[in-house]
Structures are given as C-alpha cells and as structure tokens.
Scaffold this motif. Structure first.
Motif, PDB file in Angstrom:
ATOM      1  N   MET A 191      67.767  98.349  -2.804  1.00  0.00           N
ATOM      2  CA  MET A 191      68.723  98.239  -3.903  1.00  0.00           C
ATOM      3  C   MET A 191      70.038  97.620  -3.463  1.00  0.00           C
ATOM      4  O   MET A 191      70.483  97.835  -2.332  1.00  0.00           O
ATOM      5  CB  MET A 191      69.039  99.616  -4.498  1.00  0.00           C
ATOM      6  CG  MET A 191      67.866 100.375  -5.045  1.00  0.00           C
ATOM      7  SD  MET A 191      68.444 101.910  -5.838  1.00  0.00           S
ATOM      8  CE  MET A 191      66.876 102.693  -6.198  1.00  0.00           C
ATOM      9  N   ILE A 192      70.643  96.879  -4.394  1.00  0.00           N
ATOM     10  CA  ILE A 192      72.028  96.437  -4.251  1.00  0.00           C
ATOM     11  C   ILE A 192      72.767  96.897  -5.494  1.00  0.00           C
ATOM     12  O   ILE A 192      72.345  96.629  -6.621  1.00  0.00           O
ATOM     13  CB  ILE A 192      72.139  94.906  -4.120  1.00  0.00           C
ATOM     14  CG1 ILE A 192      71.358  94.404  -2.894  1.00  0.00           C
ATOM     15  CG2 ILE A 192      73.603  94.492  -4.002  1.00  0.00           C
ATOM     16  CD1 ILE A 192      71.378  92.889  -2.742  1.00  0.00           C
ATOM     17  N   ILE A 193      73.865  97.612  -5.299  1.00  0.00           N
ATOM     18  CA  ILE A 193      74.627  98.152  -6.417  1.00  0.00           C
ATOM     19  C   ILE A 193      76.084  97.726  -6.304  1.00  0.00           C
ATOM     20  O   ILE A 193      76.699  97.867  -5.246  1.00  0.00           O
ATOM     21  CB  ILE A 193      74.503  99.694  -6.483  1.00  0.00           C
ATOM     22  CG1 ILE A 193      75.327 100.261  -7.647  1.00  0.00           C
ATOM     23  CG2 ILE A 193      74.881 100.353  -5.167  1.00  0.00           C
ATOM     24  CD1 ILE A 193      75.070 101.737  -7.906  1.00  0.00           C
ATOM     25  N   VAL A 194      76.603  97.139  -7.364  1.00  0.00           N
ATOM     26  CA  VAL A 194      78.027  96.807  -7.433  1.00  0.00           C
ATOM     27  C   VAL A 194      78.753  98.008  -8.012  1.00  0.00           C
ATOM     28  O   VAL A 194      78.381  98.527  -9.070  1.00  0.00           O
ATOM     29  CB  VAL A 194      78.268  95.557  -8.307  1.00  0.00           C
ATOM     30  CG1 VAL A 194      79.765  95.383  -8.592  1.00  0.00           C
ATOM     31  CG2 VAL A 194      77.729  94.314  -7.627  1.00  0.00           C
ATOM     32  N   THR A 195      79.770  98.477  -7.322  1.00  0.00           N
ATOM     33  CA  THR A 195      80.515  99.638  -7.786  1.00  0.00           C
ATOM     34  C   THR A 195      81.921  99.607  -7.216  1.00  0.00           C
ATOM     35  O   THR A 195      82.164  99.044  -6.151  1.00  0.00           O
ATOM     36  CB  THR A 195      79.823 100.954  -7.374  1.00  0.00           C
ATOM     37  OG1 THR A 195      80.624 102.067  -7.805  1.00  0.00           O
ATOM     38  CG2 THR A 195      79.618 101.039  -5.876  1.00  0.00           C
ATOM     39  N   HIS A 196      82.866 100.223  -7.951  1.00  0.00           N
ATOM     40  CA  HIS A 196      84.233 100.384  -7.465  1.00  0.00           C
ATOM     41  C   HIS A 196      84.514 101.844  -7.103  1.00  0.00           C
ATOM     42  O   HIS A 196      85.625 102.174  -6.682  1.00  0.00           O
ATOM     43  CB  HIS A 196      85.237  99.946  -8.539  1.00  0.00           C
ATOM     44  CG  HIS A 196      85.283  98.468  -8.751  1.00  0.00           C
ATOM     45  ND1 HIS A 196      84.367  97.805  -9.536  1.00  0.00           N
ATOM     46  CD2 HIS A 196      86.121  97.518  -8.268  1.00  0.00           C
ATOM     47  CE1 HIS A 196      84.652  96.506  -9.539  1.00  0.00           C
ATOM     48  NE2 HIS A 196      85.706  96.308  -8.782  1.00  0.00           N
ATOM     49  N   ASP A 197      83.526 102.711  -7.272  1.00  0.00           N
ATOM     50  CA  ASP A 197      83.710 104.142  -7.066  1.00  0.00           C
ATOM     51  C   ASP A 197      83.411 104.488  -5.613  1.00  0.00           C
ATOM     52  O   ASP A 197      82.263 104.406  -5.157  1.00  0.00           O
ATOM     53  CB  ASP A 197      82.779 104.916  -8.010  1.00  0.00           C
ATOM     54  CG  ASP A 197      83.082 106.411  -8.033  1.00  0.00           C
ATOM     55  OD1 ASP A 197      83.399 106.965  -6.967  1.00  0.00           O
ATOM     56  OD2 ASP A 197      82.990 107.016  -9.110  1.00  0.00           O
ATOM     57  N   ILE A 198      84.433 104.903  -4.875  1.00  0.00           N
ATOM     58  CA  ILE A 198      84.253 105.237  -3.461  1.00  0.00           C
ATOM     59  C   ILE A 198      83.277 106.393  -3.289  1.00  0.00           C
ATOM     60  O   ILE A 198      82.424 106.387  -2.395  1.00  0.00           O
ATOM     61  CB  ILE A 198      85.606 105.609  -2.820  1.00  0.00           C
ATOM     62  CG1 ILE A 198      86.592 104.459  -2.953  1.00  0.00           C
ATOM     63  CG2 ILE A 198      85.422 105.974  -1.357  1.00  0.00           C
ATOM     64  CD1 ILE A 198      86.218 103.232  -2.179  1.00  0.00           C
ATOM     65  N   GLY A 199      83.378 107.403  -4.169  1.00  0.00           N
ATOM     66  CA  GLY A 199      82.449 108.525  -4.090  1.00  0.00           C
ATOM     67  C   GLY A 199      81.012 108.073  -4.273  1.00  0.00           C
ATOM     68  O   GLY A 199      80.106 108.536  -3.580  1.00  0.00           O
ATOM     69  N   GLU A 200      80.786 107.164  -5.209  1.00  0.00           N
ATOM     70  CA  GLU A 200      79.444 106.634  -5.448  1.00  0.00           C
ATOM     71  C   GLU A 200      78.932 105.875  -4.225  1.00  0.00           C
ATOM     72  O   GLU A 200      77.752 105.972  -3.867  1.00  0.00           O
ATOM     73  CB  GLU A 200      79.481 105.712  -6.665  1.00  0.00           C
ATOM     74  CG  GLU A 200      78.136 105.326  -7.214  1.00  0.00           C
ATOM     75  CD  GLU A 200      78.277 104.788  -8.626  1.00  0.00           C
ATOM     76  OE1 GLU A 200      78.222 105.609  -9.570  1.00  0.00           O
ATOM     77  OE2 GLU A 200      78.469 103.578  -8.790  1.00  0.00           O
TER      78      GLU A 200
END
Length: 297
Positions: A191-200
């Motif tokens: 998987m590749i996931i774009v996110t801005h959530d550090i916790g995520e």
C-alpha cells in the motif's frame, strides 16, 4: 532494492500556482509494506499516485511492478490502468452515481471471485443498511467508506489511497484504519497512502516519504524520518486552527483546519490547554518520539 516489488523513477513537470516545477521521484517499495507519503500541498503527492495507477503519464522514466513494466518512456510503453492490478481510493470518491452502494462494490469485483467479500466489506465499513442507496443519498464520509470498500473488494496487488480517512470522524477513522491493517495482514497487500496525519503515519506505515517541491526530501521508518528531521533541520511543523477537541482513551482527538483542509490529529493530553476551538496553534513533531510511537498498534 533487490526485494522491491514496486520501483519508480520518473521525471515530470508540475503546474503549480507559482508556475512550473520539476518533479523527480525515485522510490522502491517491498512487497507487503505500507508506505505513507506526506508533505505540503502541491508537492506532487497525488500526481505520483495517479502516475503509478496509470491515470497520468509521466514525461520520462520507468515504473515497474514485480516483473511487469507498467511504464517506460525509453521503450514508449505505458500499460493501461485496467491492466494494472491496482486499487485506488480517490479524494473525491469517484463512485458511479447511477449504481447503489452494493452495485458499486460488485462492479469492482473480479470475475469468478467469491461474492461473499461484498457482504463482509459492507459489514466492516458499517454500510450494510445503506447498501441500496446511491452515492447522492450518502454523506461525504459514507461515500468515502464505499470508495475504500470498492477498492478492497478486488484484493489488489497494490493499494493507492489518497487521504482516505480525511472526511471521517475519529471513531470511524480508527475503525477503518484497523480494518485496513487487518486486510493488509490477511492478504499481504502492498500500500501507498497519502496522509497529513502524523498519528496515522505511525499507526499504519512501515516507511514514510516526505515530498517537498516535487522531490523526496526524506524517507525511512517514521521514527527515523522524524528523529532525523528534528536533529538536522528542526522539528516537523504543523500550523492550524482548532475546530474541535475531545479527550478519548488518554489522548486528544483534535479536528483542525490545516492547509485549508480539515484534518484529524491524535495528540497527547498535556496539549489540552492549547487545543481550544478557535485557537490557532503550531505543533512540532516529534514532541516525544516514544509517546508518539505508542499510537501504533
């Protein structure tokens, strides 16, 4: 990397609000790993996902998945998106408006596949009671869950997710993160996931890449990347405005406006005095690496 499943080396020109910006990305991803991609808006994150999926053709370079070459500018080769075993969860959902929730999932199902996975995913995403509704009858969060379930129903060799949980409240976001991790373990999904959530990032990712100005500025495990960033260039900084804040399970669940988008952040309880709705804030990561690591299960 010799054990890499996905190998990307591309050059492209990004059209930004400030004019043209050269994009050059090189990355490798082993089978079964989750790579999180983060960085400022306009840096090229979504463009990269679309290039890997075959929805956008890079100007130059090569994309290979295992023994298959998906794109090679030197050979003038570009495999169509339909022939790449990729599941893509878009920011704008991209659901078929004339199909019901259940029909959207069945549309994504490969011929000859076990149809029971549709019911299983409807239950896992809490959509069973909405199976007969069409997308225009759903909230944004509900549509996002349908998009995630439709991508998973194919059991793709590669999952690409563009901020898949951004529109969801904390409980549903956490639930779907957990479902994604279980699916990942059961089917060894890459998987590749774009996110801005550090916790995520810390919860989901084996690797994280920070893209800045069309290039990968740093890449490694979440702990390596953010520890390096702290020691070399100062803490990773997030500026935002608090929309809401509640405590849950010894953490703060903060909804904030970051880069003109609503983000969901998971923060330590001792930041509560700063997280008052209406306040602007500056967060620096890692505030405490050990504490941040605790949110990965």
């Amino acid at each position: 990397m010799s054990d890499s499943l996905l190998n990307v080396h591309i050059q492209h020109t990004l059209q930004t609000v400030h004019g043209k910006m050269p994009m050059e990305i090189t990355l490798s991803l082993p089978k079964g790993q989750i790579l999180a991609i983060t960085g400022p808006s306009g840096a090229g994150k979504t463009t990269l996902l679309r290039q890997i999926a075959g929805l956008l053709t890079p100007e130059n370079g090569r994309i290979a998945f295992g023994s298959e070459v998906w794109f090679d500018s030197a050979e003038q080769k570009a495999i169509s998106p339909q022939l790449r075993n990729v599941g893509f969860v878009f920011q704008d959902y991209a659901l078929f408006p004339h199909l019901t929730v259940e029909e959207n999932l069945f549309f994504g199902l490969k011929k000859g596949s076990d149809k029971s996975i549709v019911d299983a995913l409807l239950r896992a995403t809490d959509l069973s009671n909405l199976a007969d509704r069409k997308p225009n009858q759903l909230s944004g969060g509900q549509q996002q869950r349908v998009a995630l379930a439709r991508a998973l129903v194919r059991k793709p060799a590669l999952m690409l997710l563009d901020e898949p949980f951004a529109a969801l409240d904390y409980d549903m976001r956490y639930h779907l993160q957990d479902m994604l991790l279980k699916f990942h373990r059961q089917h060894q999904l890459t998987m590749i996931i774009v996110t801005h959530d550090i916790g995520e990032i810390f919860r989901l990712a084996d690797q994280v890449a920070i893209i800045e100005n069309g290039k990968i500025a740093r890449q490694g495990t979440p702990a390596e990347v953010y520890a390096h960033e702290q020691s070399q260039t100062g803490d990773f900084v997030i500026f935002g405005e608090v929309l809401s804040c509640v405590s849950h399970a010894d953490q703060l669940l903060v909804s904030a406006l970051v880069e003109n988008k609503v983000r969901q952040l998971t923060l330590p309880l001792d930041l509560a005095p700063e997280m008052i709705p209406g306040n602007t804030f500056t967060l620096r990561y890692p505030m405490d690496s050990a504490r941040v690591m605790l949110i990965r299960h």
